[in-house]
Design an enzyme around this catalytic site. Sequence first.
Site, mmCIF file in Angstrom:
data_model
loop_
_atom_site.group_PDB
_atom_site.id
_atom_site.type_symbol
_atom_site.label_atom_id
_atom_site.label_comp_id
_atom_site.label_asym_id
_atom_site.label_seq_id
_atom_site.Cartn_x
_atom_site.Cartn_y
_atom_site.Cartn_z
ATOM 1 N N LYS A 22 -4.856 141.405 27.159
ATOM 2 C CA LYS A 22 -4.150 140.208 27.657
ATOM 3 C C LYS A 22 -2.935 139.913 26.791
ATOM 4 C CE LYS A 22 -5.675 135.978 26.355
ATOM 5 N NZ LYS A 22 -4.665 135.113 25.715
ATOM 6 N N ASN A 23 -3.138 139.913 25.468
ATOM 7 C CA ASN A 23 -2.053 139.470 24.595
ATOM 8 C C ASN A 23 -0.954 140.514 24.440
ATOM 9 O OD1 ASN A 23 -3.328 137.068 24.390
ATOM 10 N ND2 ASN A 23 -4.189 137.421 22.340
ATOM 11 N N CYS A 116 -2.636 122.293 22.779
ATOM 12 C CA CYS A 116 -3.599 122.953 23.654
ATOM 13 C C CYS A 116 -4.967 122.799 23.025
ATOM 14 C CB CYS A 116 -3.247 124.416 23.833
ATOM 15 S SG CYS A 116 -3.648 125.383 22.407
ATOM 16 N N ARG A 121 0.269 123.232 18.966
ATOM 17 C CA ARG A 121 0.831 124.594 18.930
ATOM 18 C C ARG A 121 2.349 124.451 18.819
ATOM 19 N NH1 ARG A 121 -3.011 128.375 21.652
ATOM 20 N NH2 ARG A 121 -1.532 130.061 21.439
ATOM 21 N N ASP A 305 -9.206 135.421 17.057
ATOM 22 C CA ASP A 305 -9.768 135.473 18.413
ATOM 23 C C ASP A 305 -11.191 136.029 18.439
ATOM 24 O OD1 ASP A 305 -7.368 134.484 19.244
ATOM 25 O OD2 ASP A 305 -6.584 136.410 19.936
ATOM 26 N N ARG A 397 -9.377 133.505 32.002
ATOM 27 C CA ARG A 397 -7.998 133.703 31.495
ATOM 28 C C ARG A 397 -7.889 135.015 30.736
ATOM 29 N NH1 ARG A 397 -6.794 129.939 27.322
ATOM 30 N NH2 ARG A 397 -5.100 131.399 27.169
HETATM 31 N N1 EPU Z 1 2.870 128.278 14.560
HETATM 32 C C1 EPU Z 1 3.757 127.334 14.111
HETATM 33 N N2 EPU Z 1 5.037 127.345 14.619
HETATM 34 C C2 EPU Z 1 5.429 128.255 15.548
HETATM 35 C C3 EPU Z 1 4.520 129.218 16.000
HETATM 36 C C4 EPU Z 1 3.229 129.209 15.494
HETATM 37 O O1 EPU Z 1 3.425 126.504 13.269
HETATM 38 O O2 EPU Z 1 6.597 128.198 15.971
HETATM 39 C C5 EPU Z 1 1.473 128.264 14.059
HETATM 40 C C6 EPU Z 1 0.491 127.962 15.191
HETATM 41 O O3 EPU Z 1 0.374 126.585 15.428
HETATM 42 C C7 EPU Z 1 -0.790 128.578 14.693
HETATM 43 C C8 EPU Z 1 -0.287 129.797 13.902
HETATM 44 O O4 EPU Z 1 1.102 129.548 13.632
HETATM 45 O O5 EPU Z 1 -1.438 127.691 13.826
HETATM 46 C C9 EPU Z 1 -0.443 131.107 14.628
HETATM 47 O O6 EPU Z 1 0.310 131.099 15.812
HETATM 48 P P1 EPU Z 1 0.932 132.418 16.467
HETATM 49 O O7 EPU Z 1 2.327 132.074 16.878
HETATM 50 O O8 EPU Z 1 0.720 133.583 15.574
HETATM 51 O O9 EPU Z 1 0.009 132.578 17.741
HETATM 52 P P2 EPU Z 1 0.455 132.627 19.250
HETATM 53 O O10 EPU Z 1 1.576 133.573 19.447
HETATM 54 O O11 EPU Z 1 0.595 131.246 19.777
HETATM 55 C C10 EPU Z 1 -1.112 134.643 19.798
HETATM 56 C C11 EPU Z 1 -2.201 134.936 20.785
HETATM 57 C C12 EPU Z 1 -3.422 134.108 20.439
HETATM 58 C C13 EPU Z 1 -3.877 134.517 19.030
HETATM 59 C C14 EPU Z 1 -2.725 134.279 18.033
HETATM 60 C C15 EPU Z 1 -3.049 134.717 16.626
HETATM 61 C C16 EPU Z 1 -0.977 135.494 22.770
HETATM 62 C C17 EPU Z 1 -0.604 135.169 24.150
HETATM 63 N N3 EPU Z 1 -1.731 134.613 22.116
HETATM 64 O O12 EPU Z 1 -0.853 133.249 19.905
HETATM 65 O O13 EPU Z 1 -4.431 134.477 21.382
HETATM 66 O O14 EPU Z 1 -4.976 133.732 18.647
HETATM 67 O O15 EPU Z 1 -1.553 135.008 18.485
HETATM 68 O O16 EPU Z 1 -3.410 136.044 16.593
HETATM 69 O O17 EPU Z 1 -0.623 136.559 22.269
HETATM 70 C C18 EPU Z 1 -6.409 134.168 22.593
HETATM 71 O O18 EPU Z 1 -6.203 135.282 23.102
HETATM 72 O O19 EPU Z 1 -7.487 133.551 22.748
HETATM 73 C C19 EPU Z 1 -5.360 133.546 21.783
HETATM 74 C C20 EPU Z 1 -5.348 132.265 21.475
#
Ligand code: EPU
Length: 424
Positions: A22-23, A116, A121, A305, A397
């Site tokens: 998915k990711n 969320c 986020r 995850d 999802r």
């Molecule tokens: N963060 C910030 N500012 C930002 C972006 C992120 O503070 O601009 C913080 C977030 O709030 C969080 C941390 O950094 O506390 C990690 O966020 P990250 O941006 O790495 O995660 P993401 O891109 O929002 C993806 C996956 C998540 C997975 C995380 C970490 C996708 C679509 N989602 O989320 O997947 O947990 O990376 O590996 O790729 C899931 O599949 O269940 C899921 C939540």
Amino acid sequence: MEYWSIEGGRPLGGTAKIHGAKNAVLPIMAASLLVDRAVLYRCPVLTDVDAAARILRALGCTVTRCGETLTVLNTEGVCCETLPEEPAREMRSSILFLGALLARCGRARLSFPGGCELGPRPIDLHLMGLARLGAEIREDGGFLDCRVNGRLRGTQIALPFPSVGATENLLLAAATAEGETIVTNAAREPEVTALAEFLNTCGADIVCDGDRIRVRGVGELHGCAFAIPPDRIEAATYLCAAAATGGEIRVEGVCPAHLAAVLPFFEEMGCRLDVGEDTIELAAPRCLSGVGCVRTMPYPGFPTDAQAPLMAALCRSEGSTLFIETIFSARYRHVGELLRMGACISTDGRTALVRGVGRLHGAGVACTDLRGGAALVVAALAAEGETRLCETHHIERGYSDFVPLLSALGAEITILRQEEPHFV
Ligand code: EPU
């Protein structure tokens, strides 16, 4: 209302074929805005993928599916710069369309993503990086309005935290920017590497070297066909389910290297592992052992995850396990539901202490989020008696064919529908 009825206490056995991740597929679908034609093999059937397809269609693309192959055609060019609100709200990772839209159209508008189920986020790192590439970003009545004068321009960007989404947005924006972009402290997740590989197959010039990514902007990208890599979290979830039930399972079509931080915990729990080139076989003992401490970390550390499914497996262990969640601030919402099934877990901010119990019992529980929902299924499979699980849309999802696949592994799981209660 739909709910799943799970009759627990049967060891899982057999083979689970793992789907595309998915990711990985979501950022690659955003990247398909940059090319005229993208053919994506091994595309999982998920509601998040449906939401991403609805976004692409609203932006002017034709999206078709034939089995596991998804084709995105963008021959007429992007017709709109505003992300449609409904699917964008449904799927938080719609923020990934920002970098691609900016690169393609020079303008992008989306409603400000809120928090969320995993806590707030923020997207500050996405916006900081895009601004460094030359985007002008304004907030306008709940909307984010991003513009760029001419082409985005390559630069050096040091991320304060290796955010997966921010790194992906920067790759999407920088691939066709003018000049060279260097991202340091970049995320190294396999899904980030997959996006870079997809873009390179389309003619981009991206080199990932640990946490440093170099992108040399190219004028234009061309279409390609690409196979989505396997879902490491889906594989980890099936391994947890087999471990929790004292079962024996083979997961096929995986990349074991992507699970290097997860597999040692199964051995510590007392499971026997046999790791092949793209297979993992696991045989679980009757009673699992606690594993000391599990700390979630950015890749190559233990993935956040997989935290909830592993916790569910450890509820019925001998001994204790301490979880430390360092990535998201609210990722223990499944704990309250596990307690209803007889688990013994205490949380304090970012830590959760699991004290293994001899037995779990079925209960009425609700999925709190995607991985939390999968964790409840793992616990239900290991519990005595029936568990009734509602809010299962969270699970859809991120897990393709979850119920049929679990049934094929010997789980007793049925999808039921109940009329909403009427209050007079
Ligand atoms: N963060 C910030 N500012 C930002 C972006 C992120 O503070 O601009 C913080 C977030 O709030 C969080 C941390 O950094 O506390 C990690 O966020 P990250 O941006 O790495 O995660 P993401 O891109 O929002 C993806 C996956 C998540 C997975 C995380 C970490 C996708 C679509 N989602 O989320 O997947 O947990 O990376 O590996 O790729 C899931 O599949 O269940 C899921 C939540």
